[in-house]
Motif scaffolding. Structure first.
Motif, mmCIF file in Angstrom:
data_model
loop_
_atom_site.group_PDB
_atom_site.id
_atom_site.type_symbol
_atom_site.label_atom_id
_atom_site.label_comp_id
_atom_site.label_asym_id
_atom_site.label_seq_id
_atom_site.Cartn_x
_atom_site.Cartn_y
_atom_site.Cartn_z
ATOM 1 N N LEU A 129 -0.939 -9.444 -6.747
ATOM 2 C CA LEU A 129 -0.363 -10.459 -5.862
ATOM 3 C C LEU A 129 -0.432 -10.073 -4.387
ATOM 4 C CD1 LEU A 129 2.731 -11.411 -8.026
ATOM 5 C CD2 LEU A 129 0.767 -12.885 -7.522
ATOM 6 N N PHE A 130 -0.261 -8.768 -4.102
ATOM 7 C CA PHE A 130 -0.217 -8.316 -2.712
ATOM 8 C C PHE A 130 -1.457 -7.515 -2.297
ATOM 9 C CE2 PHE A 130 4.349 -9.020 -3.482
ATOM 10 C CZ PHE A 130 4.650 -9.799 -2.391
ATOM 11 N N ASP A 131 -2.476 -7.498 -3.155
ATOM 12 C CA ASP A 131 -3.721 -6.799 -2.858
ATOM 13 C C ASP A 131 -3.475 -5.327 -2.530
ATOM 14 O OD1 ASP A 131 -6.479 -6.561 -2.641
ATOM 15 O OD2 ASP A 131 -6.473 -7.035 -0.497
ATOM 16 N N LEU A 132 -2.772 -4.653 -3.437
ATOM 17 C CA LEU A 132 -2.496 -3.222 -3.301
ATOM 18 C C LEU A 132 -3.376 -2.435 -4.254
ATOM 19 C CD1 LEU A 132 1.412 -3.318 -3.341
ATOM 20 C CD2 LEU A 132 -0.047 -2.962 -1.346
ATOM 21 N N ASP A 133 -3.613 -1.190 -3.934
ATOM 22 C CA ASP A 133 -4.343 -0.286 -4.809
ATOM 23 C C ASP A 133 -3.355 0.261 -5.844
ATOM 24 O OD1 ASP A 133 -5.656 1.821 -6.058
ATOM 25 O OD2 ASP A 133 -6.335 2.746 -4.191
ATOM 26 N N PRO A 134 -3.551 -0.046 -7.136
ATOM 27 C CA PRO A 134 -2.615 0.444 -8.159
ATOM 28 C C PRO A 134 -2.477 1.960 -8.165
ATOM 29 C CG PRO A 134 -4.106 -1.185 -9.095
ATOM 30 C CD PRO A 134 -4.600 -0.883 -7.712
ATOM 31 N N GLU A 135 -3.540 2.672 -7.832
ATOM 32 C CA GLU A 135 -3.447 4.132 -7.806
ATOM 33 C C GLU A 135 -2.560 4.613 -6.667
ATOM 34 O OE1 GLU A 135 -6.729 6.532 -8.580
ATOM 35 O OE2 GLU A 135 -7.572 5.155 -10.057
ATOM 36 N N GLU A 136 -2.576 3.888 -5.559
ATOM 37 C CA GLU A 136 -1.714 4.241 -4.439
ATOM 38 C C GLU A 136 -0.246 4.054 -4.826
ATOM 39 O OE1 GLU A 136 -1.746 3.515 0.375
ATOM 40 O OE2 GLU A 136 -2.514 1.945 -0.925
ATOM 41 N N ILE A 137 0.029 2.997 -5.583
ATOM 42 C CA ILE A 137 1.394 2.765 -6.066
ATOM 43 C C ILE A 137 1.791 3.881 -7.019
ATOM 44 C CG2 ILE A 137 2.899 1.280 -7.448
ATOM 45 C CD1 ILE A 137 1.139 -1.087 -6.513
ATOM 46 N N GLY A 138 0.942 4.148 -7.989
ATOM 47 C CA GLY A 138 1.254 5.134 -9.024
ATOM 48 C C GLY A 138 1.398 6.542 -8.510
ATOM 49 N N SER A 139 0.651 6.874 -7.465
ATOM 50 C CA SER A 139 0.721 8.232 -6.936
ATOM 51 C C SER A 139 1.909 8.411 -5.999
ATOM 52 C CB SER A 139 -0.567 8.578 -6.189
ATOM 53 O OG SER A 139 -0.650 7.850 -4.977
ATOM 54 N N GLY A 140 2.569 7.285 -5.662
ATOM 55 C CA GLY A 140 3.686 7.363 -4.727
ATOM 56 C C GLY A 140 3.219 7.716 -3.328
ATOM 57 N N ALA A 141 1.959 7.396 -3.029
ATOM 58 C CA ALA A 141 1.359 7.761 -1.747
ATOM 59 C C ALA A 141 1.767 6.801 -0.643
ATOM 60 C CB ALA A 141 -0.159 7.774 -1.885
ATOM 61 N N ALA A 142 2.983 6.381 -0.664
ATOM 62 C CA ALA A 142 3.461 5.400 0.302
ATOM 63 C C ALA A 142 3.788 6.074 1.628
ATOM 64 C CB ALA A 142 4.672 4.672 -0.253
ATOM 65 N N ALA A 143 2.766 6.554 2.277
ATOM 66 C CA ALA A 143 2.892 7.119 3.621
ATOM 67 C C ALA A 143 3.966 8.193 3.710
ATOM 68 C CB ALA A 143 3.161 6.006 4.625
ATOM 69 N N GLY A 144 4.126 8.976 2.649
ATOM 70 C CA GLY A 144 5.103 10.050 2.667
ATOM 71 C C GLY A 144 6.530 9.575 2.809
ATOM 72 N N ALA A 145 6.786 8.345 2.396
ATOM 73 C CA ALA A 145 8.114 7.750 2.556
ATOM 74 C C ALA A 145 9.157 8.499 1.740
ATOM 75 C CB ALA A 145 8.078 6.286 2.138
ATOM 76 N N GLU A 146 10.353 8.545 2.280
ATOM 77 C CA GLU A 146 11.483 9.103 1.548
ATOM 78 C C GLU A 146 11.776 8.216 0.344
ATOM 79 O OE1 GLU A 146 14.028 11.664 1.947
ATOM 80 O OE2 GLU A 146 12.333 12.513 3.022
ATOM 81 N N PRO A 147 12.248 8.778 -0.757
ATOM 82 C CA PRO A 147 12.674 7.928 -1.866
ATOM 83 C C PRO A 147 13.757 6.962 -1.387
ATOM 84 C CG PRO A 147 12.594 10.231 -2.541
ATOM 85 C CD PRO A 147 12.390 10.196 -1.053
#
Length: 163
Positions: A129-147
């Motif tokens: 829906l948002f054109d995201l890379d599923p691997e980026e989601i799964g790896s938690g590679a969200a720009a080093g964001a804090e939980p």
């Protein structure tokens, strides 16, 4: 065009069946891309819900609690309210909840509904829906964001359970 993501809390971010890391990563990936985000919870509010309110700004753009707003899911007004607060139309928003009745309520109000019940890949649906890379989601590679649970004073485990 989808420009908003609205998440339930209990069953999505906390409690049984929840997936806090994945949905936290999705939010962390979407916010820098200009997607507006919110939590919509049937939490009764009060002092015990302050940890949820504290997530506004730090984790999501808006937090709407039924106890504070005077309207609860699956009432259409709850979804319309959160869309208005995000300055979006309901058709621009995706809503994720573990309760099928709430997902149906969101769809009836004009939102795209995603049911998170653990039996299918809700994060995969959000990636499409948002054109995201599923691997980026799964790896938690969200720009080093804090939980996300570190964004509030709470552990993310108290308060809303199964709402």
């Amino acid at each position: 065009m989808l420009r908003g993501l609205v998440l339930d809390v209990g069953g999505v971010l906390v409690g049984p069946g929840s997936d806090p890391g994945t949905f936290g990563a999705v939010v962390a990936l979407l916010r820098p891309r200009g997607v507006r985000t919110a939590l919509l919870s049937n939490d009764p509010g009060g002092p015990g819900a302050q940890w949820l309110r504290d997530l506004e700004g730090a984790f999501v753009d808006r937090v709407v609690l039924s106890g504070d707003a005077g309207v609860a899911k699956p009432e259409p007004e709850s979804y319309l309210l959160v869309a208005r607060l995000l300055d979006l139309g309901p058709g621009e928003c995706v809503f994720v909840d573990d309760a099928v009745g709430n997902v149906r309520g969101a769809a009836a109000a004009g939102m795209v509904g995603v049911h998170h019940d653990g039996s299918h890949d809700a994060s995969g649906e959000l990636a499409v829906l948002f054109d995201l890379d599923p691997e980026e989601i799964g790896s938690g590679a969200a720009a080093g964001a804090e939980p996300w649970w570190r964004c509030s004073g709470g552990s993310g485990q108290e308060g809303e359970r199964g709402r």
